[in-house]
Design a protein around this motif. Sequence first.
Motif, mmCIF file in Angstrom:
data_model
loop_
_atom_site.group_PDB
_atom_site.id
_atom_site.type_symbol
_atom_site.label_atom_id
_atom_site.label_comp_id
_atom_site.label_asym_id
_atom_site.label_seq_id
_atom_site.Cartn_x
_atom_site.Cartn_y
_atom_site.Cartn_z
ATOM 1 N N MET A 1 0.851 -1.176 0.000
ATOM 2 C CA MET A 1 0.000 0.000 0.000
ATOM 3 C C MET A 1 0.898 1.241 0.000
ATOM 4 O O MET A 1 1.851 1.323 0.763
ATOM 5 C CB MET A 1 -0.893 -0.040 1.242
ATOM 6 C CG MET A 1 -1.895 1.044 1.309
ATOM 7 S SD MET A 1 -2.924 0.786 2.792
ATOM 8 C CE MET A 1 -4.417 1.462 2.216
ATOM 9 N N ARG A 2 0.569 2.188 -0.833
ATOM 10 C CA ARG A 2 1.413 3.375 -0.944
ATOM 11 C C ARG A 2 1.118 4.372 0.173
ATOM 12 O O ARG A 2 0.048 4.347 0.776
ATOM 13 C CB ARG A 2 1.231 4.042 -2.299
ATOM 14 C CG ARG A 2 -0.114 4.722 -2.478
ATOM 15 C CD ARG A 2 -0.175 5.452 -3.813
ATOM 16 N NE ARG A 2 -1.441 6.086 -4.020
ATOM 17 C CZ ARG A 2 -1.836 7.227 -3.460
ATOM 18 N NH1 ARG A 2 -1.038 7.868 -2.640
ATOM 19 N NH2 ARG A 2 -3.020 7.742 -3.712
ATOM 20 N N GLU A 3 2.066 5.242 0.420
ATOM 21 C CA GLU A 3 1.898 6.287 1.429
ATOM 22 C C GLU A 3 1.066 7.434 0.842
ATOM 23 O O GLU A 3 1.170 7.734 -0.347
ATOM 24 C CB GLU A 3 3.274 6.808 1.848
ATOM 25 C CG GLU A 3 3.208 7.744 3.034
ATOM 26 C CD GLU A 3 4.585 8.088 3.566
ATOM 27 O OE1 GLU A 3 4.766 9.238 3.991
ATOM 28 O OE2 GLU A 3 5.450 7.200 3.551
ATOM 29 N N LEU A 4 0.244 8.057 1.674
ATOM 30 C CA LEU A 4 -0.584 9.178 1.218
ATOM 31 C C LEU A 4 0.286 10.399 0.960
ATOM 32 O O LEU A 4 1.261 10.639 1.672
ATOM 33 C CB LEU A 4 -1.631 9.520 2.272
ATOM 34 C CG LEU A 4 -2.631 8.419 2.626
ATOM 35 C CD1 LEU A 4 -3.540 8.895 3.744
ATOM 36 C CD2 LEU A 4 -3.434 7.995 1.423
ATOM 37 N N ASP A 5 -0.111 11.178 -0.050
ATOM 38 C CA ASP A 5 0.614 12.423 -0.291
ATOM 39 C C ASP A 5 0.028 13.524 0.599
ATOM 40 O O ASP A 5 -0.935 13.304 1.344
ATOM 41 C CB ASP A 5 0.588 12.808 -1.777
ATOM 42 C CG ASP A 5 -0.802 13.118 -2.321
ATOM 43 O OD1 ASP A 5 -1.689 13.511 -1.537
ATOM 44 O OD2 ASP A 5 -0.997 12.982 -3.540
ATOM 45 N N ASP A 6 0.617 14.708 0.549
ATOM 46 C CA ASP A 6 0.198 15.809 1.428
ATOM 47 C C ASP A 6 -1.267 16.187 1.223
ATOM 48 O O ASP A 6 -1.997 16.439 2.186
ATOM 49 C CB ASP A 6 1.083 17.036 1.207
ATOM 50 C CG ASP A 6 2.479 16.847 1.766
ATOM 51 O OD1 ASP A 6 2.652 15.982 2.659
ATOM 52 O OD2 ASP A 6 3.395 17.558 1.309
ATOM 53 N N GLU B 1 -3.747 14.308 0.100
ATOM 54 C CA GLU B 1 -4.601 13.253 0.632
ATOM 55 C C GLU B 1 -4.644 13.292 2.161
ATOM 56 O O GLU B 1 -5.712 13.119 2.753
ATOM 57 C CB GLU B 1 -4.102 11.891 0.149
ATOM 58 C CG GLU B 1 -4.296 11.681 -1.342
ATOM 59 C CD GLU B 1 -3.529 10.503 -1.890
ATOM 60 O OE1 GLU B 1 -4.013 9.897 -2.856
ATOM 61 O OE2 GLU B 1 -2.439 10.192 -1.348
ATOM 62 N N ARG B 2 -3.493 13.553 2.788
ATOM 63 C CA ARG B 2 -3.480 13.667 4.254
ATOM 64 C C ARG B 2 -4.323 14.851 4.716
ATOM 65 O O ARG B 2 -5.049 14.756 5.702
ATOM 66 C CB ARG B 2 -2.040 13.812 4.762
ATOM 67 C CG ARG B 2 -1.306 12.507 4.851
ATOM 68 C CD ARG B 2 -0.105 12.541 5.754
ATOM 69 N NE ARG B 2 1.191 12.940 5.297
ATOM 70 C CZ ARG B 2 1.820 12.576 4.189
ATOM 71 N NH1 ARG B 2 1.227 11.823 3.325
ATOM 72 N NH2 ARG B 2 3.027 12.968 3.926
#
Length: 63
Positions: free
Chosen positions: A1-6, A8-9
Amino acid sequence: MRELDDEERHLLRALDEGVSTTDLIVMVRDLGELLRGRGHIMQANVAELAADRLEMLNGAGGR
């Protein structure tokens, strides 16, 4: 699972701060319309069913 970008956060934080059920229903219905317009019929149907369920729960006092 990829990390959320700014972005999306930021959106998740905004949603976590409190969205009324009525606003959430509108957002899910809009998502369904957007998906349907892009030809994603099954996903649009799921969004519409989710909005219907939220409305039913909201009417029954579920928040």
